[in-house]
Structures are given as structure tokens and as C-alpha cells.
Design an enzyme around this catalytic site. Structure first.
Site, mmCIF file in Angstrom:
data_model
loop_
_atom_site.group_PDB
_atom_site.id
_atom_site.type_symbol
_atom_site.label_atom_id
_atom_site.label_comp_id
_atom_site.label_asym_id
_atom_site.label_seq_id
_atom_site.Cartn_x
_atom_site.Cartn_y
_atom_site.Cartn_z
ATOM 1 N N SER A 257 0.838 -1.203 0.000
ATOM 2 C CA SER A 257 0.000 0.000 0.000
ATOM 3 C C SER A 257 0.868 1.245 0.000
ATOM 4 O O SER A 257 2.011 1.227 0.501
ATOM 5 C CB SER A 257 -0.898 0.029 1.234
ATOM 6 O OG SER A 257 -0.120 0.250 2.412
ATOM 7 N N ASP A 258 0.346 2.328 -0.547
ATOM 8 C CA ASP A 258 0.940 3.624 -0.258
ATOM 9 C C ASP A 258 0.757 3.855 1.240
ATOM 10 O O ASP A 258 -0.039 3.184 1.906
ATOM 11 C CB ASP A 258 0.270 4.720 -1.083
ATOM 12 C CG ASP A 258 1.164 5.940 -1.257
ATOM 13 O OD1 ASP A 258 2.105 6.120 -0.456
ATOM 14 O OD2 ASP A 258 0.921 6.726 -2.191
ATOM 15 N N TRP A 259 1.479 4.823 1.789
ATOM 16 C CA TRP A 259 1.536 4.996 3.243
ATOM 17 C C TRP A 259 0.175 5.429 3.798
ATOM 18 O O TRP A 259 -0.291 6.520 3.530
ATOM 19 C CB TRP A 259 2.644 5.973 3.581
ATOM 20 C CG TRP A 259 3.944 5.291 3.887
ATOM 21 C CD1 TRP A 259 4.740 5.547 4.962
ATOM 22 C CD2 TRP A 259 4.604 4.236 3.168
ATOM 23 N NE1 TRP A 259 5.846 4.713 4.946
ATOM 24 C CE2 TRP A 259 5.785 3.900 3.864
ATOM 25 C CE3 TRP A 259 4.290 3.525 2.001
ATOM 26 C CZ2 TRP A 259 6.655 2.894 3.439
ATOM 27 C CZ3 TRP A 259 5.156 2.517 1.569
ATOM 28 C CH2 TRP A 259 6.321 2.218 2.282
#
Length: 725
Positions: A257-259
Site C-alpha cells: 500500500s501507499d503509506w
């Protein structure tokens, strides 16, 4: 935070101690099949909790890197370190801060892009970083898009080449590359709440293209994005992650995932998300959608344990594939407490490559003969604009380069890396010109009289201006990531006009994130315009190399520059659902379709010499299960200087295919000595000749007449030939 440097004595001792980390042989990258055999054997020994730990981040600011997974023992598997950024290492010292992605693309040089990937891989490896969070491949769908400068421009083919060559370089050095941000993450406005809505053909033919090339290059990780896709969060979208990425493309690595872009446990995991980063639900929340919640979801029969096994296996396989099980260096960065980081200098001589790439990606838009500068004739030079000199900023006052003053050598946001030093244009040109040329300068963008007075008596006046952009968590001069408009910053248009009014030999130099409007372009005193882009720590030296003719410019635009703002068909959209209604007509394809004359077309860039094209020949072969088209032509350097030419191959599809007027489907860059010829060869396969058939849900080669257009830009076509399939 930038930290005080160590003493000279301490540095010399530590350099010797860490010399072994600076140079290492290329690793033997395993095939996915071999990597999976090893991964299966290791993961089969793990408990459910251990497998979950491998997929779960430890939390924001809880470990050494911007992201870390949990380590396990018996069997042993290390905590993986994941670190930004696509152009260099974020939150680290003694690293190289190189050219941005948009410059890599502007070089149109496959070998140079690959070599950039190699040195990035060496540095991340040397610091013990397992996963580099790059390259980025988001589109300049709109010219104002905030993070377009991190990527490769407006065209899928160019983006694909830039991504694939970068990935090959990084991973051959034993580091897992990350293709990001998957997918349709093309504006910062409402990026965490808005939905990007596109049809399947648009998704496949434009936005998926560079990710497909990344998978072909063996990329180990892909990062899903914040935005929704047709209403569903990207990191829990079954169609794009399972059906397309892991199904159609056969991606064998792991999806991270992106952060804080993970929005659920069961929906995300079942839709194909393999790793949550940085682990917590929101930064420093102390809980996670994975971890105990994922274990519970398995025990509650919401997620099958086989799926968690698959998640862990994908991560472990990527680790084995890059040879990280054999002698991988200890992680030596400490992103959030840099004063505690071990001293490991990985810069080597990478500044040489940065300087070369900066020069190779400088796009000369216009030149009436004033460049290259002849120091035998030119005895005085004016340098005007705040961009000529570094601002007094550091990481504490200007975090992640979120500033709007001084020399611009990269945009802002998480895709940045601190400069170990920054050669500004004033320094670079002063050193290059030497004592024989008088330099007079002004760094005030607003005092137009001072600018004019500085410029008026010089043999040549260089006027500098910028346009900046970045990620939405930083607001710069009222720009929330995306640019508010396409005008130059810091009074640039007025500054340029004032200098041009005062000096008949004016050269405009634009350090920009992308396209800008140029209302002054037809001023009779403006003899040359160049866009060095975002050239990194050697920016001023790279610029001087081109201005003085040490390097013959060969950069080409990776985006279209329009005459008017309304000539663009897309701008950042505040709607909850951003409809990709332009479909395939992105960038130059829109300008071709609408018959709009750009100010400077996609692929444009001048040289100090001249190239003549001739002898295009095309052969097409179509069999039952394959198709191949080959083409060749000759290019002569008919000028007086050695130089590199970028030959661009565009294909027009049969009318029945419903494609834009022409598509970039190949390019090559070669240096040709003055008076000599070079042969350029192209091959087009099903990949370059297919369209996405929505009904059949597959790629098909349309039947009919194709036209191959070979040129020096999308609007400068020199040779054409037709073939039928």
C-alpha cells in the site's frame, strides 16, 4: 533534518571502514520460478502469525526506515527496510540526489536511464535498504499535476521504457524496485478521497502500459495508490489487483500500500493487497488493519490462510529473487533520527552520471545561433533571476524541498532526497566561463529596473525562472501539490520581458516541473529558450556543459507545451468522481486529434548540429500466432558538430481501430559524428501493434493499413511508410 558533518578525521576512518559497501558485484537475479521454490520452502515452515508479521509494517516512525516489516525467527526472515524515493534516498546522508524522473524521460536515452537505475541500486544496497520506493509512473494527464515531475511525462510508451530500464538497473544491484502508484493517481487534488473513473480500454492502453512493462522487467513490488477507482479504493480493488495485475499481467511480486492507503482488512487482502505500509491504520495510531486483525480475519474464516500464505510467499520470493538472502548489508540509515545513523558513504563517483544525465536531458526549445556560447566573442554575460543562486534553506526550514525560492533542482514531497551539495547556475557558469568573461548578476525577481540594468550592457543575458509542484501534504505559495496555473513563479513572465527589452541577445532558462505558458516567446530579442528541468545536485554544471557546447543538447520534451491554457483538454478536477472522459486522447494525441498547433510539440528538442533522414524501409510479417514489423532508415549528421539524435517512431493504426491519429511506439538515440551516418533499426511486435478489445477482454492486432511515421518530434515527421496486417 540535515545534520552537522562529522570531523575530517572521523570521516576518513569511517570511509575506510565502510569502503566495502561502496562497490559490489551485480547480484545474480533469480527467475521467479527459482525464487518461488525457495520461498515456498521457507514459508511452509511458518505459523500463521509469522506469515502475517511479514506482511505487516511496524508503524510510522517506529523503525529505521520510512517502512519496515516485522522480523521473525525460527524460521528466520529479516525486517525489510523500505525507503523513498525515486530519484535518490530520502532522509539519508552521504547519498546522491540526482535528476528527477521527468529528466530521465527527457533524455530519451535508454542506456543512460538504465545506468541511473544501476547507481540508485548501488546506493540503496550499500545502505542496506531492501526496497526502493520507485520508479514512479504517474501521468502528466494534466500539465498542472503535482507529481508528474517524479515520472516520465504524458506518453505510455516513453513512461514504459523509462520505468523498465530504471527497474532493470535497480534490481540488478540486489534491491527490490517498486512501480508506483497503481493506478490512475494523476492529480493531488482530493487524492485520498476522490475517485478516478476510467473505462477498461483507457485503463489498459494508457495508464496500465508502464506497469505492464515494469512487470515484464521483473519488478518485485507494486504500490497501490490512495485514490478510488470507479468508486473503490485502489488498495482494495479486486479488478485492478487480482484480475489485471496478477491475472492478465502475471505479476509475481507483492503489492504494497501507499503509506496509510490501506482502508480495510478483509476487503483489501481478498482483493490482492499483500503488504500494508507503514503498518498503522493512521500514522502513529498504534493499531493495524493487518497484524492481529488479519490473524483474526483468518480465524473467523473471512480470509483463507492460503491467501496469507500467498502474501508472505510473494514477499519472500522477491527477497530471494534479488539475492538478498546472501550477504545483504546491515541497514545503516535511521530516517527519523539521522544523528543515530551509521556513517556509510555510498556516493562513489555517481555525481558524474548525474552531471551527464542533467546535460543529456536539457531540452533546447529555440535557438537563433546565440548558443553554444563562444567565449572568444562573448566577453560579458548577465545572469538574472532568483533561480541562479541557492536559497538559504535546509531540511529544518524547508522539509522535503517545500520551498519556492532559490535554484530549483527538484520538486517537493516524499519523492525527494536532500542534496549533499547543490551546484547552482551562478556557480556552474562562473566556474565554466573562467576569468575571461565578466559576469554581472541579479537575484531579485521583482526589481525589474535592476534586472534590466544588469542585463543591458552584457553581450548575452541569461534570464532564469521556475515553476514548482509536489505532493499535497505540503502547500507552497498557495499550491496544494498541483500547480494553481501554468504561469511561471516569482514574477517570471515580467522578469523575462524586462530582460528581453534591455538586451538583444536574451536566453531564457526555465527550471520547471513541466509545461509552462510562454507569453513572451515571440519577443524579437529572445534568441534562445531552454528547459533543463529538474537536474539534481550537479544542475549548474550540467547547464554550463550545454551552454558552452561541451555537450551538444539532445534532450526532447516528454510532454506538450501549449500556446494557451485552454488548449489542454484536462486540468485537475475537484469532482468526487474524476471522469477520464478524454479516454485515449492524452497529451499530444489530443492536440493531433483536435488539430491544435502546440507551441512546442511532444518529442521536440533542438541540437547544435543538423540531421537528415533517408531510406526508410519497412517489412511486415504476419503469421497465425505472431506478427512482426521491422523498419530501418539512415540518419546523417550534416552539420559541423558531433551530436546525438533521437529518432522517434510513431504508428497510425487502421481507422477501424479507433485509435488517436498516431502513437509513439519506438525511439532510439545515437551519437553521430559530424558528416557521418548511422543506421536506426526498429522492431514492432504484438505489444506495439495491438489494441485492447473490451468485449474479448484481450489485446488484438487490428487488420488493415498501418502507417509508420519516423521523425524528430511528434510534429516533425521526416519519413513515412505504410504496411498492411
Amino acid at each position: 533534518m540535515q545534520l552537522p558533518s562529522l570531523s575530517t578525521v572521523a570521516i576518513s576512518v569511517l570511509v575506510a571502514a565502510n569502503a566495502a559497501t561502496l562497490v559490489q558485484a551485480k547480484v545474480k537475479v533469480l527467475s521467479w520460478d527459482d525464487a518461488y521454490k525457495k520461498a515456498d520452502a521457507l514459508v511452509s515452515q511458518m505459523s500463521l502469525e509469522q506469515k502475517v508479521n511479514i506482511t505487516t509494517g511496524t508503524g510510522w516512525m517506529k523503525s529505521e526506515c520510512v517502512g519496515n516489516t516485522y522480523a521473525i525467527t525460527n524460521p528466520d526472515f529479516p525486517s525489510l527496510c523500505l525507503e523513498d524515493a525515486p530519484l535518490g534516498m530520502r532522509f539519508a546522508d552521504n547519498v546522491t540526489s540526482g535528476v528527477s524522473g521527468i529528466n530521465a524521460a527527457a533524455s530519451w536515452d535508454k542506456k543512460a536511464i538504465y545506468e541511473r537505475g544501476v547507481y540508485l541500486g548501488k546506493e540503496f544496497y550499500g545502505k542496506g535498504v531492501h526496497v526502493q520506493l520507485g520508479p514512479a509512473m504517474n501521468f502528466m494527464r494534466s500539465a498542472e499535476g503535482g507529481r508528474g515531475w517524479e515520472s516520465g511525462g504524458e506518453d505510455p510508451y516513453l513512461q514504459g521504457v523509462t520505468a523498465a530500464e530504471t527497474i532493470k538497473g535497480i534490481q540488478e544491484e540486489g534491491v527490490i524496485a517498486t512501480a508506483k502508484h497503481y493506478i490512475l493517481n494523476d492529480q493531488e487534488l482530493n487524492r485520498k478521497t476522490g475517485s478516478s473513473d476510467a473505462d477498461q480500454r483507457t485503463l489498459h492502453e494508457v495508464y496500465l502500459w508502464p506497469f505492464a512493462r515494469s512487470v515484464e522487467a521483473g519488478v518485485g513490488s507494486i504500490m497501490c495508490s490512495y485514490n478510488r477507482l470507479n468508486g473503490t479504493f485502489a488498495c482494495e480493488d479486486d479488478y485492478t489487483m487480482n484480475t489485471v495485475l496478477k491475472g492478465e499481467l502475471g505479476f509475481k511480486g507483492f503489492v504494497q500500500s501507499d503509506w496509510a492507503a490501506t482502508m480495510s482488512t478483509t476487503p483489501s487482502v481478498n482483493a490482492g493487497l499483500d503488504m500494508t505500509m507503514p503498518g498503522d491504520i493512521t500514522f502513529e495510531s498504534g493499531d493495524s488493519y493487518f497484524g492481529p486483525n488479519l490473524t483474526k480475519a483468518v480465524n473467523d474464516h473471512e480470509v483463507k490462510e492460503e491467501r496469507v500464505t500467498d502474501m508472505a510467499t510473494r514477499i519472500v520470493a522477491a527477497w530471494y529473487k534479488m539475492g538478498q538472502d546472501k550477504g545483504f548489508p546491515k541497514t545503516s540509515i535511521n530516517a527519523f533520527h539521522r544523528e543515530k545513523a551509521e556513517y556509510v558513504n555510498v556516493q562513489a563517483n555517481h555525481k558524474k552520471l548525474v552531471r551527464e544525465m542533467g546535460a543529456a536531458s536539457n531540452v533546447l526549445l529555440k535557438n537563433s545561433g546565440v548558443l553554444p556560447l563562444d567565449t572568444k566573442k562573448v566577453k560579458s554575460v548577465a545572469l538574472v533571476g532568483s533561480d541562479i543562486k541557492n536559497a538559504v534553506n535546509d531540511a529544518t526550514t524547508c522539509a522535503d524541498h517545500g520551498c519556492s525560492d532559490g535554484h530549483l533542482a527538484q520538486g517537493w514531497g516524499s519523492g525527494t532526497a536532500d542534496f549533499p551539495y547543490l551546484i547552482d547556475p551562478l556557480t556552474g557558469l562562473t566556474n565554466a566561463l573562467g576569468k575571461g568573461v565578466k559576469i554581472q548578476s541579479s537575484t531579485d525577481d521583482w526589481d525589474l529596473k535592476k534586472a534590466a540594468d544588469t542585463a543591458k550592457d552584457a553581450d548575452v543575458a541569461f534570464v532564469f525562472s521556475t515553476a514548482n509542484a509536489g505532493e499535497e501534504y505540503i502547500v507552497v505559495d498557495g499550491n496544494v501539490g498541483d500547480r494553481n496555473n501554468l504561469s511561471l513563479w516569482n514574477n517570471g513572465d515580467n522578469l523575462i520581458k524586462a530582460v528581453a527589452d534591455a538586451n538583444k541577445n536574451t536566453v531564457v532558462v526555465l527550471h520547471t516541473v513541466g509545461s509552462v505558458l510562454m507569453p513572451w516567446i515571440n519577443h524579437p530579442n529572445i534568441k534562445a529558450v531552454m528547459i533543463p528541468g529538474l537536474a539534481g545536485q550537479e544542475s549548474g554544471n550540467s547547464l554550463a556543459d550545454v551552454i558552452l557546447g561541451k555537450v551538444n543538447p539532445s534532450g526532447r520534451l516528454p510532454y506538450t507545451i501549449a500556446k494557451e491554457n485552454d488548449d489542454y483538454n484536462v486540468h485537475p478536477d475537484p469532482a468526487d468522481h474524476v471522469l477520464y472522459s478524454e479516454k485515449l486522447l492524452v497529451g499530444y494525441k489530443w492536440f493531433d486529434h483536435a488539430k491544435i498547433e502546440p507551441l512546442f510539440p511532444f518529442g521536440h528538442g533542438l541540437s547544435y548540429t543538423k540531421f537528415d533522414y533517408s531510406g526508410l524501409k519497412v517489412k511486415a510479417k504476419k503469421k497465425k500466432d505472431s506478427v512482426s514489423v521491422t523498419a530501418s532508415l539512415s540518419v546523417k549528421n550534416s552539420g559541423k558538430l558531433d551530436g546525438a539524435e533521437v529518432v522517434q517512431a510513431y504508428i497510425s493504426f487502421p481507422e477501424s481501430a479507433g485509435e488517436p491519429p498516431k502513437l509513439l511506439r519506438g525511439f532510439d538515440k545515437k551519437t553521430i559524428k559530424a558528416g557521418k551516418k548511422a543506421k536506426f533499426d526498429f522492431e514492432f511486435t504484438e505489444t506495439e501493434l495491438s489494441i485492447w478489445d473490451v468485449d474479448a477482454a484481450k489485446w488484438v492486432v487490428p487488420s488493415g493499413k498501418f502507417t509508420l511515421q519516423i521523425g524528430a518530434s511528434s510534429r516533425d515527421i521526416r519519413q513515412t511508410a505504410s504496411f498492411t496486417l
